[in-house]
Design an enzyme around this catalytic site. Structure first.
Site, PDB file in Angstrom:
ATOM      1  N   ASP A  31      -0.741  -2.018  -4.755  1.00 25.20           N
ATOM      2  CA  ASP A  31       0.307  -1.991  -3.727  1.00 25.20           C
ATOM      3  C   ASP A  31       1.424  -1.063  -4.184  1.00 25.20           C
ATOM      4  OD1 ASP A  31       1.192  -4.172  -1.260  1.00 25.20           O
ATOM      5  OD2 ASP A  31       2.736  -2.872  -2.136  1.00 25.20           O
ATOM      6  N   ILE A  32       1.937  -0.264  -3.245  1.00 27.96           N
ATOM      7  CA  ILE A  32       2.964   0.739  -3.575  1.00 27.96           C
ATOM      8  C   ILE A  32       4.312   0.082  -3.894  1.00 27.96           C
ATOM      9  CG2 ILE A  32       3.883   1.176  -1.248  1.00 27.96           C
ATOM     10  CD1 ILE A  32       3.507   4.196  -1.871  1.00 27.96           C
ATOM     11  N   ASN A  88      -1.546 -11.644   5.550  1.00 29.61           N
ATOM     12  CA  ASN A  88      -0.516 -11.729   6.579  1.00 29.61           C
ATOM     13  C   ASN A  88      -1.122 -11.321   7.923  1.00 29.61           C
ATOM     14  OD1 ASN A  88       1.495 -12.427   4.684  1.00 29.61           O
ATOM     15  ND2 ASN A  88       1.807 -10.288   4.163  1.00 29.61           N
ATOM     16  N   GLU A  96       2.553  -5.848   8.258  1.00 35.05           N
ATOM     17  CA  GLU A  96       3.153  -4.526   8.496  1.00 35.05           C
ATOM     18  C   GLU A  96       2.095  -3.465   8.712  1.00 35.05           C
ATOM     19  OE1 GLU A  96       5.598  -3.943   5.062  1.00 35.05           O
ATOM     20  OE2 GLU A  96       7.065  -5.451   5.686  1.00 35.05           O
ATOM     21  N   VAL A  97       0.996  -3.572   8.016  1.00 35.27           N
ATOM     22  CA  VAL A  97      -0.074  -2.567   8.146  1.00 35.27           C
ATOM     23  C   VAL A  97      -1.253  -3.215   8.867  1.00 35.27           C
ATOM     24  CG1 VAL A  97      -1.686  -1.075   6.915  1.00 35.27           C
ATOM     25  CG2 VAL A  97       0.648  -1.365   6.043  1.00 35.27           C
ATOM     26  N   HIS A 101      -6.118  -6.795   5.184  1.00 31.97           N
ATOM     27  CA  HIS A 101      -6.071  -6.653   3.729  1.00 31.97           C
ATOM     28  C   HIS A 101      -5.707  -7.981   3.094  1.00 31.97           C
ATOM     29  CE1 HIS A 101      -2.141  -5.590   5.461  1.00 31.97           C
ATOM     30  NE2 HIS A 101      -1.603  -6.160   4.395  1.00 31.97           N
ATOM     31  N   HIS A 103      -3.833  -9.531  -0.089  1.00 27.79           N
ATOM     32  CA  HIS A 103      -2.953  -9.306  -1.239  1.00 27.79           C
ATOM     33  C   HIS A 103      -3.466 -10.164  -2.391  1.00 27.79           C
ATOM     34  CE1 HIS A 103       0.631  -7.504   0.919  1.00 27.79           C
ATOM     35  NE2 HIS A 103       0.020  -8.073   1.938  1.00 27.79           N
TER      36      HIS A 103
HETATM   37  P1  AMP Z   1       1.494  -6.522   4.974  1.00 24.95           P
HETATM   38  O1  AMP Z   1       2.949  -6.840   5.174  1.00 24.95           O
HETATM   39  O2  AMP Z   1       0.677  -7.737   4.652  1.00 24.95           O
HETATM   40  O3  AMP Z   1       0.934  -5.732   6.133  1.00 24.95           O
HETATM   41  O4  AMP Z   1       1.405  -5.654   3.670  1.00 24.95           O
HETATM   42  C1  AMP Z   1       1.329  -4.272   3.670  1.00 24.95           C
HETATM   43  C2  AMP Z   1       1.444  -3.848   2.245  1.00 24.95           C
HETATM   44  O5  AMP Z   1       1.012  -2.507   2.154  1.00 24.95           O
HETATM   45  C3  AMP Z   1       2.850  -3.909   1.659  1.00 24.95           C
HETATM   46  O6  AMP Z   1       2.849  -4.773   0.520  1.00 24.95           O
HETATM   47  C4  AMP Z   1       3.147  -2.463   1.280  1.00 24.95           C
HETATM   48  O7  AMP Z   1       3.895  -2.341   0.084  1.00 24.95           O
HETATM   49  C5  AMP Z   1       1.756  -1.890   1.136  1.00 24.95           C
HETATM   50  N1  AMP Z   1       1.641  -0.448   1.349  1.00 24.95           N
HETATM   51  C6  AMP Z   1       2.107   0.264   2.399  1.00 24.95           C
HETATM   52  N2  AMP Z   1       1.785   1.567   2.257  1.00 24.95           N
HETATM   53  C7  AMP Z   1       1.083   1.677   1.096  1.00 24.95           C
HETATM   54  C8  AMP Z   1       0.481   2.757   0.400  1.00 24.95           C
HETATM   55  N3  AMP Z   1       0.524   4.019   0.866  1.00 24.95           N
HETATM   56  N4  AMP Z   1      -0.138   2.493  -0.765  1.00 24.95           N
HETATM   57  C9  AMP Z   1      -0.189   1.241  -1.258  1.00 24.95           C
HETATM   58  N5  AMP Z   1       0.352   0.167  -0.630  1.00 24.95           N
HETATM   59  C10 AMP Z   1       0.992   0.380   0.519  1.00 24.95           C
END
Ligand code: AMP
Length: 117
Positions: A31-32, A88, A96-97, A101, A103
């Site tokens: 995770d970034i 999530n 958010e994405v 996925h 975590h």
């Molecule tokens: P969520 O809120 O469950 O959708 O988590 C999305 C996660 O993706 C967050 O923890 C971000 O830090 C992570 N994230 C977003 N962009 C990137 C990226 N380019 N590389 C790695 N992790 C990312």
């Protein structure tokens, strides 16, 4: 593959990430913005927007994804001490994405509830 999806781009290698594990169906990368000493995201390569998008046809993939999460935890040496897994889903779940996925958080004692606000 969804053209706009950042995790599809990571899977395809067009956006860089610290790759931890990969096979034909699953990819794990750091995770970034890590919320724990170990914070890995485990995704299916196929674009499924959220847990809510899973269907019966995805049972094999979902099982493989979860089994690989456990494998990756062992690979990273955190299985015995323990880890937190989070998926999530949608706005109230903090997603958010929109590419499903898991975590995988480890390396410290994580509190009794969800690790992220
Ligand atoms: P969520 O809120 O469950 O959708 O988590 C999305 C996660 O993706 C967050 O923890 C971000 O830090 C992570 N994230 C977003 N962009 C990137 C990226 N380019 N590389 C790695 N992790 C990312």
């Amino acid at each position: 593959m969804s053209e706009q999806c950042i995790f599809c781009k990571i899977s395809a290698g067009t956006i860089p990430a610290k790759r931890i594990y990969e096979d034909d169906d699953v990819l794990a990368f750091a995770d970034i913005a890590p919320q724990a000493p170990v914070h890995v995201l485990v995704i299916p390569r196929r674009h499924i927007p959220s847990l809510d998008g899973l269907t019966e046809a995805d049972r094999g993939l979902a099982g493989h994804l979860l089994e690989r999460v456990a494998h990756i935890a062992r690979l990273l040496g955190v299985a015995e001490a323990g880890y937190r897994t989070i998926i999530n889903t949608h706005d109230d779940g903090g997603q958010e994405v929109y590419h499903i996925h898991v975590h995988l958080l480890a390396g410290k004692r994580i509190g009794p509830m969800v690790a992220r606000a």
